[in-house]
Design a protein around this motif. Sequence first.
Motif, PDB file in Angstrom:
ATOM      1  N   MET A 181       1.001  -1.338   0.418  1.00 25.78           N
ATOM      2  CA  MET A 181       0.339   0.372  -0.106  1.00 25.78           C
ATOM      3  C   MET A 181       0.716   1.292  -0.239  1.00 25.78           C
ATOM      4  N   ASN A 182       1.047   2.012  -0.778  1.00 24.73           N
ATOM      5  CA  ASN A 182       1.534   2.472  -1.082  1.00 24.73           C
ATOM      6  C   ASN A 182       0.752   4.042  -0.751  1.00 24.73           C
ATOM      7  N   THR A 183       0.264   4.835  -0.200  1.00 24.35           N
ATOM      8  CA  THR A 183      -0.597   5.870   0.196  1.00 24.35           C
ATOM      9  C   THR A 183       0.571   7.296   0.220  1.00 24.35           C
ATOM     10  N   ARG A 184       0.134   8.236  -0.334  1.00 23.76           N
ATOM     11  CA  ARG A 184       0.442   9.756  -0.687  1.00 23.76           C
ATOM     12  C   ARG A 184       0.017  10.168   0.756  1.00 23.76           C
TER      13      ARG A 184
ATOM     14  N   PRO B  87      -2.105  11.199   5.320  1.00 24.99           N
ATOM     15  CA  PRO B  87      -2.948  11.234   4.581  1.00 24.99           C
ATOM     16  C   PRO B  87      -4.281  11.808   5.325  1.00 24.99           C
ATOM     17  N   HIS B  88      -4.476  11.332   6.700  1.00 25.21           N
ATOM     18  CA  HIS B  88      -5.234  12.078   7.590  1.00 25.21           C
ATOM     19  C   HIS B  88      -5.994  13.274   8.323  1.00 25.21           C
TER      20      HIS B  88
ATOM     21  N   LYS C  43      -0.962  14.702  -2.147  1.00 26.64           N
ATOM     22  CA  LYS C  43      -2.089  14.724  -2.629  1.00 26.64           C
ATOM     23  C   LYS C  43      -2.104  16.344  -2.335  1.00 26.64           C
TER      24      LYS C  43
END
Lengths: 148, 179
Positions: A1-4, A27-28, A9
């Motif tokens: 999983m590669n969340t920006r 990110p949150h 973003k």
Amino acid sequence: MNTRCAACKYLRRRCPSDCIFSPYFPPHDPQRFASIHRIYGASNVARMLQQLPVNQRAATVDCLYYEAQCRVQDPVCGCVGVISLLYQEIHNAETKLAKTKAQIALFVDSNSAREDFEVESDLNVLLHEEGNEFAHLGPSNQVSFGFT
Amino acid sequence: MASSSSYNSPCAACKFLRRKCMPGCIFAPYFPPEEPQKFANVHKIFGASNVTKMLNELLPHQREDAVNSLAYEAEARVRDPVYGCVGAISFLQRQVQRLQKELDTANADLMRYACNEIPTALPVPPDMAATSVQPMAASHQRPVGSFYQPPATGGFSLPYNSLPWNDNPSAGGGGEGGI
């Protein structure tokens, strides 16, 4: 999983593995980067972070976020408005403290004056009592105190 | 406010940016050429385009104060790249808390003096009546032990309560908790 991260973003770019923002802009919490970007700009923040040791960057970002929020809320004064209020609070507290200490000093003075009065009163009572004790001694009955 | 463009001398901002200082330059009234460091700091921290945007969002009569506060913040951050103005805020808040504690202690002492006055008051001789002391009005007293809440900015909590600006050398660098 590669969340920006939130920064990438917001900037609509790929988030590299060594992204300088990602440790500090999860990110949150998109608002965090949005506020800082609005006031400082991404390149300025990146440059500031690059010039600091890694162990100081989290604190820096927290402070930048605080100042950015102050500036968003008060576009004219920013966090300088908070500083001005604090100086005023310090001045008010110092004034109140001085007044209270002055009132305490009045009590202290009053107490010491009363103590002096009490000492004098006690002495007068004592002298009066001693006078009564020897009052029965008329001039002819006076015991000689050494004065002839 | 300086209007250097009227003297054909570029303002500090245009000098720094190496551009022609046009009439109506938004920076000229607030960045006189005699204060080059002011714009240099602001540019370093905020950037020229961000400052332009901020000034454009304000009314003209607000801009001077805004520029001065930006210059203050920028200088603070140049001096302290990590904490900036937050360091000063933290230090001042601790000063306020210290003063409030002193005030609470002083008020408690005053109350003790005032309470002791009443039961031990002796009949005052006529010639001393003029020097009797009135106890402090209740409105000036604060509850003992109350905690002062420094002014908040819309509920934002200060990120750091324990910073290098610790005015109590015997205390540790932390442990006070958040604001």
